[in-house]
Design a protein around this motif. Structure first.
Motif, PDB file in Angstrom:
ATOM      1  N   ALA A 187       2.990  -0.809 -19.116  1.00  0.00           N
ATOM      2  CA  ALA A 187       4.163  -1.445 -19.729  1.00  0.00           C
ATOM      3  C   ALA A 187       3.823  -2.827 -20.253  1.00  0.00           C
ATOM      4  CB  ALA A 187       5.308  -1.540 -18.733  1.00  0.00           C
ATOM      5  N   ALA A 188       2.531  -3.169 -20.278  1.00  0.00           N
ATOM      6  CA  ALA A 188       2.049  -4.442 -20.832  1.00  0.00           C
ATOM      7  C   ALA A 188       2.816  -5.627 -20.257  1.00  0.00           C
ATOM      8  CB  ALA A 188       2.123  -4.416 -22.345  1.00  0.00           C
ATOM      9  N   GLY A 189       3.416  -6.453 -21.128  1.00  0.00           N
ATOM     10  CA  GLY A 189       4.039  -7.700 -20.708  1.00  0.00           C
ATOM     11  C   GLY A 189       5.283  -7.545 -19.868  1.00  0.00           C
ATOM     12  N   VAL A 190       5.814  -6.341 -19.769  1.00  0.00           N
ATOM     13  CA  VAL A 190       7.018  -6.138 -18.952  1.00  0.00           C
ATOM     14  C   VAL A 190       6.655  -5.345 -17.714  1.00  0.00           C
ATOM     15  CG1 VAL A 190       8.695  -6.377 -20.783  1.00  0.00           C
ATOM     16  CG2 VAL A 190       7.635  -4.159 -20.413  1.00  0.00           C
ATOM     17  N   GLY A 191       5.526  -5.666 -17.137  1.00  0.00           N
ATOM     18  CA  GLY A 191       5.042  -4.945 -15.968  1.00  0.00           C
ATOM     19  C   GLY A 191       6.030  -4.902 -14.821  1.00  0.00           C
ATOM     20  N   MET A 192       6.814  -5.984 -14.635  1.00  0.00           N
ATOM     21  CA  MET A 192       7.763  -5.990 -13.530  1.00  0.00           C
ATOM     22  C   MET A 192       8.832  -4.931 -13.689  1.00  0.00           C
ATOM     23  SD  MET A 192       6.731  -8.046 -11.291  1.00  0.00           S
ATOM     24  CE  MET A 192       8.170  -8.118 -10.234  1.00  0.00           C
ATOM     25  N   ALA A 193       9.092  -4.501 -14.924  1.00  0.00           N
ATOM     26  CA  ALA A 193      10.057  -3.436 -15.133  1.00  0.00           C
ATOM     27  C   ALA A 193       9.553  -2.128 -14.566  1.00  0.00           C
ATOM     28  CB  ALA A 193      10.348  -3.266 -16.625  1.00  0.00           C
ATOM     29  N   MET A 194       8.232  -2.029 -14.359  1.00  0.00           N
ATOM     30  CA  MET A 194       7.648  -0.806 -13.826  1.00  0.00           C
ATOM     31  C   MET A 194       8.017  -0.594 -12.365  1.00  0.00           C
ATOM     32  SD  MET A 194       5.996   0.564 -16.329  1.00  0.00           S
ATOM     33  CE  MET A 194       4.648   1.598 -15.757  1.00  0.00           C
ATOM     34  N   THR A 195       8.524  -1.632 -11.706  1.00  0.00           N
ATOM     35  CA  THR A 195       8.902  -1.468 -10.307  1.00  0.00           C
ATOM     36  C   THR A 195      10.012  -0.451 -10.146  1.00  0.00           C
ATOM     37  OG1 THR A 195      10.443  -3.337 -10.427  1.00  0.00           O
ATOM     38  CG2 THR A 195       8.182  -3.795  -9.690  1.00  0.00           C
ATOM     39  N   SER A 196      10.762  -0.185 -11.213  1.00  0.00           N
ATOM     40  CA  SER A 196      11.792   0.845 -11.137  1.00  0.00           C
ATOM     41  C   SER A 196      11.168   2.225 -11.013  1.00  0.00           C
ATOM     42  CB  SER A 196      12.685   0.795 -12.387  1.00  0.00           C
ATOM     43  OG  SER A 196      11.928   1.070 -13.551  1.00  0.00           O
ATOM     44  N   LEU A 197       9.914   2.367 -11.448  1.00  0.00           N
ATOM     45  CA  LEU A 197       9.203   3.635 -11.340  1.00  0.00           C
ATOM     46  C   LEU A 197       8.405   3.723 -10.046  1.00  0.00           C
ATOM     47  CD1 LEU A 197       7.784   3.897 -14.974  1.00  0.00           C
ATOM     48  CD2 LEU A 197       9.904   4.868 -14.079  1.00  0.00           C
ATOM     49  N   ALA A 198       8.159   2.595  -9.420  1.00  0.00           N
ATOM     50  CA  ALA A 198       7.378   2.566  -8.181  1.00  0.00           C
ATOM     51  C   ALA A 198       7.933   1.462  -7.297  1.00  0.00           C
ATOM     52  CB  ALA A 198       5.907   2.340  -8.492  1.00  0.00           C
ATOM     53  N   ALA A 199       8.952   1.788  -6.523  1.00  0.00           N
ATOM     54  CA  ALA A 199       9.642   0.787  -5.707  1.00  0.00           C
ATOM     55  C   ALA A 199       8.716   0.144  -4.686  1.00  0.00           C
ATOM     56  CB  ALA A 199      10.837   1.428  -5.010  1.00  0.00           C
ATOM     57  N   TRP A 200       7.659   0.844  -4.284  1.00  0.00           N
ATOM     58  CA  TRP A 200       6.754   0.310  -3.272  1.00  0.00           C
ATOM     59  C   TRP A 200       6.061  -0.971  -3.726  1.00  0.00           C
ATOM     60  CZ3 TRP A 200       1.837  -0.149  -5.073  1.00  0.00           C
ATOM     61  CH2 TRP A 200       1.466   0.673  -6.134  1.00  0.00           C
ATOM     62  N   THR A 201       6.024  -1.238  -5.045  1.00  0.00           N
ATOM     63  CA  THR A 201       5.383  -2.462  -5.524  1.00  0.00           C
ATOM     64  C   THR A 201       6.121  -3.702  -5.063  1.00  0.00           C
ATOM     65  OG1 THR A 201       6.606  -2.375  -7.622  1.00  0.00           O
ATOM     66  CG2 THR A 201       4.454  -1.299  -7.562  1.00  0.00           C
ATOM     67  N   ALA A 202       7.391  -3.553  -4.709  1.00  0.00           N
ATOM     68  CA  ALA A 202       8.207  -4.701  -4.306  1.00  0.00           C
ATOM     69  C   ALA A 202       8.434  -4.759  -2.797  1.00  0.00           C
ATOM     70  CB  ALA A 202       9.552  -4.669  -5.031  1.00  0.00           C
ATOM     71  N   PHE A 203       7.987  -3.731  -2.053  1.00  0.00           N
ATOM     72  CA  PHE A 203       8.239  -3.678  -0.619  1.00  0.00           C
ATOM     73  C   PHE A 203       6.982  -3.262   0.134  1.00  0.00           C
ATOM     74  CE2 PHE A 203      12.182  -2.552  -2.811  1.00  0.00           C
ATOM     75  CZ  PHE A 203      13.071  -3.472  -2.270  1.00  0.00           C
ATOM     76  N   ASP A 204       6.978  -3.532   1.436  1.00  0.00           N
ATOM     77  CA  ASP A 204       5.932  -3.033   2.319  1.00  0.00           C
ATOM     78  C   ASP A 204       6.473  -1.815   3.053  1.00  0.00           C
ATOM     79  OD1 ASP A 204       4.039  -4.966   1.688  1.00  0.00           O
ATOM     80  OD2 ASP A 204       4.870  -6.383   3.149  1.00  0.00           O
ATOM     81  N   VAL A 205       5.663  -0.778   3.140  1.00  0.00           N
ATOM     82  CA  VAL A 205       6.081   0.478   3.764  1.00  0.00           C
ATOM     83  C   VAL A 205       5.057   0.895   4.816  1.00  0.00           C
ATOM     84  CG1 VAL A 205       6.640   2.912   3.380  1.00  0.00           C
ATOM     85  CG2 VAL A 205       7.172   1.220   1.616  1.00  0.00           C
ATOM     86  N   ASP A 206       5.518   1.354   5.960  1.00  0.00           N
ATOM     87  CA  ASP A 206       4.628   1.891   7.004  1.00  0.00           C
ATOM     88  C   ASP A 206       5.425   2.905   7.818  1.00  0.00           C
ATOM     89  OD1 ASP A 206       2.684   2.455   8.821  1.00  0.00           O
ATOM     90  OD2 ASP A 206       2.422   0.411   9.551  1.00  0.00           O
ATOM     91  N   ALA A 226       6.189  12.962  12.895  1.00  0.00           N
ATOM     92  CA  ALA A 226       5.626  13.663  14.052  1.00  0.00           C
ATOM     93  C   ALA A 226       4.565  14.676  13.661  1.00  0.00           C
ATOM     94  CB  ALA A 226       6.753  14.357  14.833  1.00  0.00           C
ATOM     95  N   ASP A 227       4.681  15.235  12.439  1.00  0.00           N
ATOM     96  CA  ASP A 227       3.716  16.258  12.017  1.00  0.00           C
ATOM     97  C   ASP A 227       2.447  15.669  11.402  1.00  0.00           C
ATOM     98  OD1 ASP A 227       4.639  15.322   9.614  1.00  0.00           O
ATOM     99  OD2 ASP A 227       5.330  17.250   8.849  1.00  0.00           O
ATOM    100  N   GLY A 228       2.364  14.336  11.380  1.00  0.00           N
ATOM    101  CA  GLY A 228       1.174  13.705  10.830  1.00  0.00           C
ATOM    102  C   GLY A 228       1.350  13.179   9.413  1.00  0.00           C
ATOM    103  N   SER A 229       2.473  13.492   8.785  1.00  0.00           N
ATOM    104  CA  SER A 229       2.754  12.957   7.454  1.00  0.00           C
ATOM    105  C   SER A 229       2.926  11.438   7.536  1.00  0.00           C
ATOM    106  CB  SER A 229       4.034  13.577   6.887  1.00  0.00           C
ATOM    107  OG  SER A 229       3.911  14.985   6.765  1.00  0.00           O
ATOM    108  N   TYR A 230       2.587  10.743   6.465  1.00  0.00           N
ATOM    109  CA  TYR A 230       2.751   9.291   6.489  1.00  0.00           C
ATOM    110  C   TYR A 230       2.951   8.738   5.088  1.00  0.00           C
ATOM    111  CZ  TYR A 230      -2.227   9.081   5.120  1.00  0.00           C
ATOM    112  OH  TYR A 230      -3.426   9.238   4.477  1.00  0.00           O
ATOM    113  N   GLU A 231       3.517   7.531   5.044  1.00  0.00           N
ATOM    114  CA  GLU A 231       3.661   6.730   3.829  1.00  0.00           C
ATOM    115  C   GLU A 231       3.379   5.292   4.221  1.00  0.00           C
ATOM    116  OE1 GLU A 231       7.442   7.096   1.939  1.00  0.00           O
ATOM    117  OE2 GLU A 231       7.487   9.285   2.040  1.00  0.00           O
ATOM    118  N   ARG A 232       2.549   4.609   3.428  1.00  0.00           N
ATOM    119  CA  ARG A 232       2.256   3.218   3.764  1.00  0.00           C
ATOM    120  C   ARG A 232       1.706   2.468   2.563  1.00  0.00           C
ATOM    121  NH1 ARG A 232      -1.920   5.641   7.749  1.00  0.00           N
ATOM    122  NH2 ARG A 232      -3.781   5.989   6.493  1.00  0.00           N
TER     123      ARG A 232
END
Length: 218
Positions: A130-149, A153-159
């Protein structure tokens, strides 16, 4: 690089008054448009219809300056992004390939995608710029603005994590066996790699090779 445009918001608030039965009545559409930047909010006059609303948003966006070192920032040609995607992912041929450039209100996004299968194994790689409007891309990838961990129980994870100074998002689905790795590079590129039958360490190796090429584009 400073992003002058974080996002734009179009708000349509309408009240429609209609006649009923033997009652008289008239109708009125009220629409307000706001374009928000880090320099403040611009509110344009109420348009008569949707077409005029889009025109006024477009005019308002022209006043938003997205630059790098005083020069306009252009998105990378989508054909060039497609060349950066490797021909294979850990032995899985990525033959199904496509790319495109799309835009509205003066903002453009270039994307490239490649995917393929090798028996039960599969892989897919996506790049978005998205070139100069890179921050607008956070709508496509919310994890860029937050920390996730998160772990299941089955071993699946997100972080979220840091890989050689770049923020990444890692995900594993134990039910499907799919690994996913995403990275936000130079405040403009979002690269996502998904695969079944390929370990996370192989996704990281591929990601590093790709972002070295993308860093030259920024």
């Amino acid at each position: 690089m400073k992003n002058l445009l974080y996002f734009f918001l179009i708000t349509f608030s309408g009240t429609l008054l209609t006649g009923c039965g033997g009652c008289g009545g008239d109708s009125k559409d009220e629409v307000s448009i706001k374009v928000e930047t880090d320099e403040g909010t611009t509110e344009v006059s109420s348009p008569k219809d949707l077409n005029e609303a889009m025109t006024q948003v477009n005019e308002a966006m022209k006043n938003v300056s997205v630059t790098k070192d005083g020069k306009p920032v252009e998105v990378t040609d989508h054909r060039e992004l497609k060349k950066i995607i490797p021909d294979e992912l850990d032995g899985i041929p990525l033959k199904d390939r496509e790319s495109q450039k799309a835009g509205a209100f003066g903002m453009n996004v270039s994307t490239a995608n490649a995917k393929g299968r090798d028996g039960k194994r599969s892989g897919e790689i996506n790049i978005a710029d998205a070139a100069g409007v890179g921050m607008a891309m956070t709508s496509l990838a919310a994890w860029t603005a937050f920390d996730v961990d998160k772990e299941e129980a089955d071993g699946s994870y997100e972080r979220t994590a840091m890989l050689d100074g770049v923020k990444t998002f890692e995900k594993f689905n134990a039910k499907t066996g799919e690994y996913e790795l995403a990275a936000f590079i130079k405040d403009r590129f979002i690269v996502t790699i998904k695969a079944i039958g390929v370990k996370m360490k192989e996704l990281k190796k591929t990601m590093k090779r790709m972002w070295k090429q993308l860093e030259k584009k920024g």
